[in-house]
Every structure is written in structure tokens, then in C-alpha cells.
Design a protein around this motif. Structure first.
Motif, PDB file in Angstrom:
ATOM      1  N   PRO A 132       0.837  -1.201   0.000  1.00  0.00           N
ATOM      2  CA  PRO A 132       0.000   0.000   0.000  1.00  0.00           C
ATOM      3  C   PRO A 132       0.874   1.255   0.000  1.00  0.00           C
ATOM      4  O   PRO A 132       1.958   1.258   0.578  1.00  0.00           O
ATOM      5  CB  PRO A 132      -0.758  -0.106   1.314  1.00  0.00           C
ATOM      6  CG  PRO A 132       0.136  -0.873   2.212  1.00  0.00           C
ATOM      7  CD  PRO A 132       0.963  -1.792   1.344  1.00  0.00           C
ATOM      8  N   VAL A 133       0.443   2.291  -0.713  1.00  0.00           N
ATOM      9  CA  VAL A 133       1.169   3.563  -0.659  1.00  0.00           C
ATOM     10  C   VAL A 133       0.212   4.605  -0.107  1.00  0.00           C
ATOM     11  O   VAL A 133      -0.647   5.137  -0.805  1.00  0.00           O
ATOM     12  CB  VAL A 133       1.687   3.987  -2.048  1.00  0.00           C
ATOM     13  CG1 VAL A 133       2.512   5.268  -1.935  1.00  0.00           C
ATOM     14  CG2 VAL A 133       2.513   2.880  -2.678  1.00  0.00           C
ATOM     15  N   THR A 134       0.371   4.903   1.201  1.00  0.00           N
ATOM     16  CA  THR A 134      -0.561   5.793   1.876  1.00  0.00           C
ATOM     17  C   THR A 134      -0.391   7.240   1.424  1.00  0.00           C
ATOM     18  O   THR A 134      -1.361   7.958   1.229  1.00  0.00           O
ATOM     19  CB  THR A 134      -0.344   5.708   3.410  1.00  0.00           C
ATOM     20  OG1 THR A 134      -0.227   4.325   3.742  1.00  0.00           O
ATOM     21  CG2 THR A 134      -1.492   6.330   4.163  1.00  0.00           C
ATOM     22  N   HIS A 135       0.871   7.679   1.296  1.00  0.00           N
ATOM     23  CA  HIS A 135       1.139   9.072   0.908  1.00  0.00           C
ATOM     24  C   HIS A 135       1.964   9.089  -0.378  1.00  0.00           C
ATOM     25  O   HIS A 135       3.192   9.252  -0.328  1.00  0.00           O
ATOM     26  CB  HIS A 135       1.904   9.809   2.011  1.00  0.00           C
ATOM     27  CG  HIS A 135       1.253   9.696   3.359  1.00  0.00           C
ATOM     28  ND1 HIS A 135       0.134  10.412   3.708  1.00  0.00           N
ATOM     29  CD2 HIS A 135       1.564   8.948   4.447  1.00  0.00           C
ATOM     30  CE1 HIS A 135      -0.219  10.117   4.941  1.00  0.00           C
ATOM     31  NE2 HIS A 135       0.635   9.226   5.418  1.00  0.00           N
ATOM     32  N   TRP A 213       7.297   5.651   6.044  1.00  0.00           N
ATOM     33  CA  TRP A 213       6.084   6.351   6.490  1.00  0.00           C
ATOM     34  C   TRP A 213       5.167   6.642   5.296  1.00  0.00           C
ATOM     35  O   TRP A 213       3.949   6.508   5.380  1.00  0.00           O
ATOM     36  CB  TRP A 213       6.472   7.657   7.199  1.00  0.00           C
ATOM     37  CG  TRP A 213       5.304   8.563   7.447  1.00  0.00           C
ATOM     38  CD1 TRP A 213       4.434   8.499   8.505  1.00  0.00           C
ATOM     39  CD2 TRP A 213       4.854   9.638   6.604  1.00  0.00           C
ATOM     40  NE1 TRP A 213       3.471   9.476   8.385  1.00  0.00           N
ATOM     41  CE2 TRP A 213       3.708  10.184   7.222  1.00  0.00           C
ATOM     42  CE3 TRP A 213       5.310  10.187   5.409  1.00  0.00           C
ATOM     43  CZ2 TRP A 213       3.009  11.259   6.678  1.00  0.00           C
ATOM     44  CZ3 TRP A 213       4.624  11.252   4.856  1.00  0.00           C
ATOM     45  CH2 TRP A 213       3.480  11.781   5.485  1.00  0.00           C
ATOM     46  N   SER A 214       5.783   7.019   4.152  1.00  0.00           N
ATOM     47  CA  SER A 214       4.966   7.355   2.988  1.00  0.00           C
ATOM     48  C   SER A 214       4.196   6.131   2.480  1.00  0.00           C
ATOM     49  O   SER A 214       3.166   6.261   1.840  1.00  0.00           O
ATOM     50  CB  SER A 214       5.830   7.963   1.884  1.00  0.00           C
ATOM     51  OG  SER A 214       6.690   6.991   1.340  1.00  0.00           O
ATOM     52  N   PHE A 216       3.359   3.226   4.729  1.00  0.00           N
ATOM     53  CA  PHE A 216       2.481   2.612   5.731  1.00  0.00           C
ATOM     54  C   PHE A 216       1.923   3.585   6.763  1.00  0.00           C
ATOM     55  O   PHE A 216       1.115   3.208   7.596  1.00  0.00           O
ATOM     56  CB  PHE A 216       3.224   1.479   6.465  1.00  0.00           C
ATOM     57  CG  PHE A 216       3.921   0.542   5.509  1.00  0.00           C
ATOM     58  CD1 PHE A 216       3.193  -0.128   4.516  1.00  0.00           C
ATOM     59  CD2 PHE A 216       5.283   0.336   5.590  1.00  0.00           C
ATOM     60  CE1 PHE A 216       3.831  -0.995   3.634  1.00  0.00           C
ATOM     61  CE2 PHE A 216       5.923  -0.527   4.706  1.00  0.00           C
ATOM     62  CZ  PHE A 216       5.202  -1.189   3.719  1.00  0.00           C
ATOM     63  N   GLY A 217       2.383   4.809   6.726  1.00  0.00           N
ATOM     64  CA  GLY A 217       1.880   5.790   7.690  1.00  0.00           C
ATOM     65  C   GLY A 217       2.477   5.662   9.070  1.00  0.00           C
ATOM     66  O   GLY A 217       2.083   6.374   9.984  1.00  0.00           O
ATOM     67  N   THR A 218       3.451   4.747   9.246  1.00  0.00           N
ATOM     68  CA  THR A 218       4.122   4.635  10.540  1.00  0.00           C
ATOM     69  C   THR A 218       5.611   4.883  10.346  1.00  0.00           C
ATOM     70  O   THR A 218       6.167   4.560   9.298  1.00  0.00           O
ATOM     71  CB  THR A 218       3.954   3.224  11.158  1.00  0.00           C
ATOM     72  OG1 THR A 218       4.434   2.277  10.206  1.00  0.00           O
ATOM     73  CG2 THR A 218       2.523   2.940  11.502  1.00  0.00           C
TER      74      THR A 218
END
Lengths: 253, 307
Positions: A132-135, A213-214, A216-218
Motif C-alpha cells: 500500500p502507498v498511503t502518501h 512512512w509514505s 504505511f503511515g508509521t
């Protein structure tokens, strides 16, 4: 600004890349697949999840960073070292080009190659696991800045190197360990407390953390700090290159 | 005047003084040969004009543009053919030549590149990789690269060092053709015959100093001077009255007479002189002639500089 010259350098560097496109393409695909077999399937099957992400997916940003950093370094350092080695540097020095234009051409090409390989790895990895690419915009920003900053760093190494051994020295002795110890394949939270502190001195930690982070958001460290680190590193490299060209260090007698 | 060099000095790190105050004016459209032994400073001089090394003191302007402050304008006018064969081995001939044009900021012009490659007999080899070419061909590629951006000034650093006779002649033809097109050419060489064959002016450089710059014609005139020495059976105290018109010198303690003459003149006067010497009652023991060559002038200058 002599854009024709920037393009000439960029194009000529890219021709070298495309001449060996098969190797350029196949080697990251194979190495990524191998990492997945070893870390993803063999070891990863024993690790459940890291920070809520499957281990297979968790290592993808680190894998991309590892390849992008080493590729940017080796491409850029070789790109400027080779003309020094075979003597064609005379032409760059006697051409009506500024140092900025030389850097743009070489670093631009090296960064493009690294970016290409980063994308190839991401695509290959997506075939093994769900990534997944959250950002997405932040992801692109981190990726591009890493390509550019490590190409700048590679350019410095290429100018500094007096022989092929020295060309390999810094990537091998400094960068590879820093990348491996920078959390490419693990979260800092998995380390003993004392090492969690020590590892914060490793600049690569910030880059990998921000990049992850970009996806998984963590993150291991705050994203703002990661951004600061990458911009700081880029600025530092630019400063050194500016100094190199101002003094002609190892380039112009 | 297209290049103006004023008191140019270059001291390398470590203290070696490669140029000790060179002042030189290069005229537009001329062929200037810089003659000097290895290590004389020829390459340093060229490198400093072209931007490969920074001058320690003094100034160089090219077409009125200072090579340091206004390097873009100055370097745009210059094509440089280095002494060493420095070429990217894996690239195609046409690519390395096209690259040079781009590097100098000139718009792509395949027709011009073709013209240059044809002129240098490289068109057949345009798709060959540089490493597949012979040494002579590689040297032509270097020239093609230098010409690719249509420079007004061409520097050739030892263009014919280690090149066979045929290629050397070809190279001279190329230089002559460029001069026709109005290109100013500066070449370094340590072959005197090369300077004689193609240069308009000759400069002699040694130990980082320019010892002489002269029109080749003037140098050749000096070359035309010959000396006839007549060794006598018995020494004389003075030149006999009857021979006063010949401006003779007494040499070897009166045992010889020396006569200077010009081979380019209509008549050398030798026959008449010899007749009059015997008419004056002098017995000839031997005669010899010697010619001052550019080589003599050159060696003399270089020795002076070294002393």
C-alpha cells in the motif's frame, strides 16, 4: 545557462545506461526477487507483522532505498570518475560550461537511472506482496530526493577518487553498512534500548523511516525530522560540490 | 589580434614554475607553431588558454574575452585537440563528435557533422566504436570533436607526435584547408620540419619562457645564409687588398678566410672569389661550407635559455 550542454552530458550518460539496459533492468529484478525469497519467504514466514504490516511488505521501502542509494552512488561516482580516468575530462574543462551545468548533467543522469531502478523494484515487489502507498506524493518526494542527494554524494566521491579502489571504498565501507544498519529490514523498535539511541546517529535511519512512512503511515522517527535530514544532506552535498568547483579541487590544476 | 597573452605565469602546486611570464599576440587567421623540447611549457600554455588549468598570474584574452572572467565567450571560440588520445572507447564516432558540439552549446547540425567527418575521411567509420579505430583514426576523431562546434581558433597539441608520415601529410592538408576557412591555428610540435612546412610564424619556447617569435620567412632567410670557409696553405695577417670587396673574415689564426653568402641570391660570387683568391697568390688547402639551420637557431636558443 547552457542547456544544450546539460542535455549533451545527460544524454551521453543515459546512452551508457541504455547500452546496458538488460543488465540495468535484470539485476535489480533478480536481486529483489532473491531478497523476497530469503527475507520474505524463509525468514519472513516466522515473523508475523511489524508495526501492523506484513514483514514482506515492510521490507519493500528499505529494499528500494538500499538499491536506490547504492545505484545513485555508483552511477554518479563512476560517471565523473571515468572521464578523469580516460582523460576526456579535458573537454568538460575547456567547454563553455559552468560547473552547475556539469553537475546537472551528471547528477541528473545518475538520479534518473537510480529512480528507474527504484521503480523497477517497486513493481517487482508488488508482484510478491501487496504494497500500500498511503502518501504517494511524499513517497515520490522522498524517492526523488534520495536519488538526487546520493547522486550528488556519488559525484563528490567520483571527483575525490584517485583510483578504482577508492571509488569503491566509501560505498562499501560507509554507505552499505549504514544502509543495512539503518532499518532497511527491521524497525528500530526491535533493537535493544541502547542501540535504539545509537542508531539515531545514522543519517540513513531518517531517510528510510520517512520513506517507509509514505507507504504505511508509521515511522521510527518523526516525518518532519526525516524531511529535514534529506534536505540537510542534499544541501551539504551541494555545498561541498560548490566548494570543489570554486577551488578546482582534484579537477582543475 | 585574436589571442592576447600578457605576462602569463603558472606555478603548479609543489612549486614547479611551468610558465615564467609569457607574452604573446596571436594574429587572426595565422598558423603559429610553438616549438620546444618536452617539458618546455607548451602544453601548460595551451591548457591555460583553454581553461584546463588556472593561471597563477597574468592574463589571456581570446577575441577580447578574458579566459577566466568571461570564460563562456572565450571558450566558445576555441577548439582543442589534446596531445593524448583521450576518447570514450565504447561510444560510436558520430556520437562522440555530436556530443562535443552539444557541449559547446551549439544546436545539433547533422549536415555540419557529416561535412567534418567527410573532410577527415571518417564518414565511413561513423558507426564504428572508437576502440575499433587505429591510432591515426582516433587522432582524427579528436580533431573532428574540436571542429564540431566550428571554432575560430584551433589548438593542436603535438598533432603529429607518433603519427606515420602519410597521416602527418594528411594532417597538414587539413590544417591548410582550415586556414583557408579563416581559422586561426596554434600548434605545438618538437618537429622543426613541421613548423617549417605549415607555420606562418614560429615561436620557440623552453623552460617556461618564450625565447623568440618570428615570421617563418625571416627565419628561413636566416636559414638561407651560408658560410664558405677557405683553408689556406700558409697563414695570412690580413685580407689581401684585391679581395676587400668580399667582406671576408680571417679565421683560425690566419689559416682560413670565411665568406658569407646567400643561396637565395642570384649569384653567390663563389667562382669569382675563388679565382681572385688564387690570383692574389694564396694557396688553397681545403674548402668547406656550412649552413645555419632552424635546428641550429633552435638548439642555440634552447641552450642559452638553459644556461
Amino acid at each position: 545557462m547552457n542547456f544544450t550542454a546539460v542535455w549533451a552530458i545527460y544524454y551521453s550518460e543515459m546512452v551508457r545506461f541504455f547500452r546496458t539496459i538488460a543488465q540495468s533492468f535484470i539485476s535489480p529484478v533478480i536481486s529483489t526477487s532473491l531478497y523476497f525469497v530469503v527475507f520474505g519467504a524463509a525468514i519472513g514466514s516466522r515473523i508475523d507483522q511489524v508495526e501492523g504490516v506484513s514483514y514482506g511488505a515492510f521490507i519493500v521501502p528499505g529494499l528500494i532505498m538500499l538499491s536506490v542509494m547504492t545505484q545513485a552512488l555508483s552511477n554518479a561516482s563512476f560517471g565523473i570518475y571515468f572521464p578523469k580516468f580516460i582523460g576526456t575530462i579535458y573537454e568538460l574543462l575547456s567547454a563553455p560550461v559552468s560547473f552547475l551545468e556539469i553537475v546537472l548533467g551528471f547528477v541528473g543522469a545518475a538520479a534518473t537511472k537510480a529512480l528507474f531502478i527504484g521503480v523497477v523494484i517497486l513493481v517487482t515487489a508488488s508482484m510478491f506482496v501487496d504494497v500500500p502507498v498511503t502518501h504517494p506524493w511524499a513517497m515520490v518526494l522522498f524517492l526523488v530526493l534520495t536519488c538526487v542527494s546520493f547522486s550528488l554524494f556519488g559525484f563528490i566521491i567520483g571527483v575525490w577518487a584517485g583510483n578504482f579502489e577508492q571509488l569503491q571504498l566509501i560505498p562499501l565501507l560507509v554507505v552499505t553498512p549504514l544502509v543495512f544498519l539503518g532499518g532497511s529490514f527491521y524497525s528500530i523498535a526491535m533493537l535493544p534500548p541502547i542501540w535504539q539511541k545509537i542508531t539515531l546517529f545514522n543519517p540513513v535511519v531518517y531517510l528510510i523511516s520517512g520513506f517507509r512512512w509514505s507507504f504505511f503511515g508509521t515511522a521510527d522517527v518523526p516525518v518532519g525530522l526525516s524531511l529535514l535530514a534529506i534536505f540537510g544532506f542534499t544541501a551539504l552535498c551541494m555545498g561541498i560540490i560548490w566548494w570543489i568547483f570554486k577551488t578546482g579541487w582534484r579537477i582543475r590544476a | 589580434m585574436i589571442v592576447d597573452i600578457k605576462d602569463l605565469r603558472k606555478t603548479y602546486k609543489g612549486g614547479f614554475e611551468a610558465l615564467k611570464g609569457v607574452t604573446l599576440v596571436i594574429k587572426e587567421g595565422e598558423i603559429l607553431a610553438l616549438l620546444g623540447p618536452n617539458g618546455a611549457g607548451k602544453t601548460t600554455l595551451i591548457s591555460t588558454i583553454c581553461g584546463i588549468t588556472n593561471p597563477s598570474a597574468g592574463s589571456v584574452s581570446v577575441g577580447g574575452h578574458d579566459v577566466v572572467k568571461d570564460y563562456r565567450a572565450a571558450r566558445s571560440m576555441i577548439g582543442l585537440v589534446p596531445q593524448e588520445i583521450n576518447l570514450e572507447p565504447f561510444n560510436k564516432v558520430i556520437d562522440v563528435v555530436t556530443y562535443s558540439r552539444g557541449l559547446f552549446g551549439k544546436k545539433a547540425n547533422p549536415a555540419k557533422i557529416e561535412e567534418i567527418l567527410r573532410q577527415l575521411s571518417l564518414w565511413d567509420k561513423k558507426d564504428s566504436r572508437v576502440m575499433e579505430l587505429s591510432g591515426g583514426m582516433k587522432r582524427r576523431v579528436l580533431i573532428a570533436k574540436a571542429l564540431s562546434h566550428e571554432p575560430r581558433i584551433l589548438f593542436l597539441d603535438e598533432p603529429t607526435a607518433g603519427v606515420d608520415v602519410e597521416l602527418r601529410k594528411d594532417m597538414w592538408d587539413v590544417v591548410a584547408a582550415l586556414k583557408e576557412q579563416g581559422v586561426t591555428i596554434i600548434l605545438t610540435t618538437h618537429y622543426i620540419e613541421e613548423a617549417e612546412a605549415i607555420a606562418d610564424r614560429v615561436g620557440v619556447i623552453n623552460g617556461g619562457e618564450l625565447l623568440l617569435v618570428e615570421e617563418k620567412a625571416a627565419l628561413m632567410q636566416r636559414l638561407g645564409q651560408k658560410t664558405l670557409q677557405v683553408d689556406l696553405q700558409a697563414p695570412v695577417d690580413s685580407v689581401p687588398e684585391s679581395l676587400s670587396a668580399y667582406n671576408l673574415e680571417i679565421a683560425e689564426g690566419g689559416n682560413a678566410l670565411r665568406y658569407h653568402y646567400d643561396t637565395s641570391g642570384e649569384s653567390t660570387g663563389i667562382t669569382r672569389l675563388l679565382g681572385e683568391i688564387s690570383a692574389a697568390g694564396l694557396q688553397l688547402k681545403d674548402i668547406q661550407t656550412e649552413q645555419s639551420s632552424l635546428e641550429d637557431i633552435f638548439v642555440g636558443l634552447v641552450k642559452e635559455g638553459a644556461a
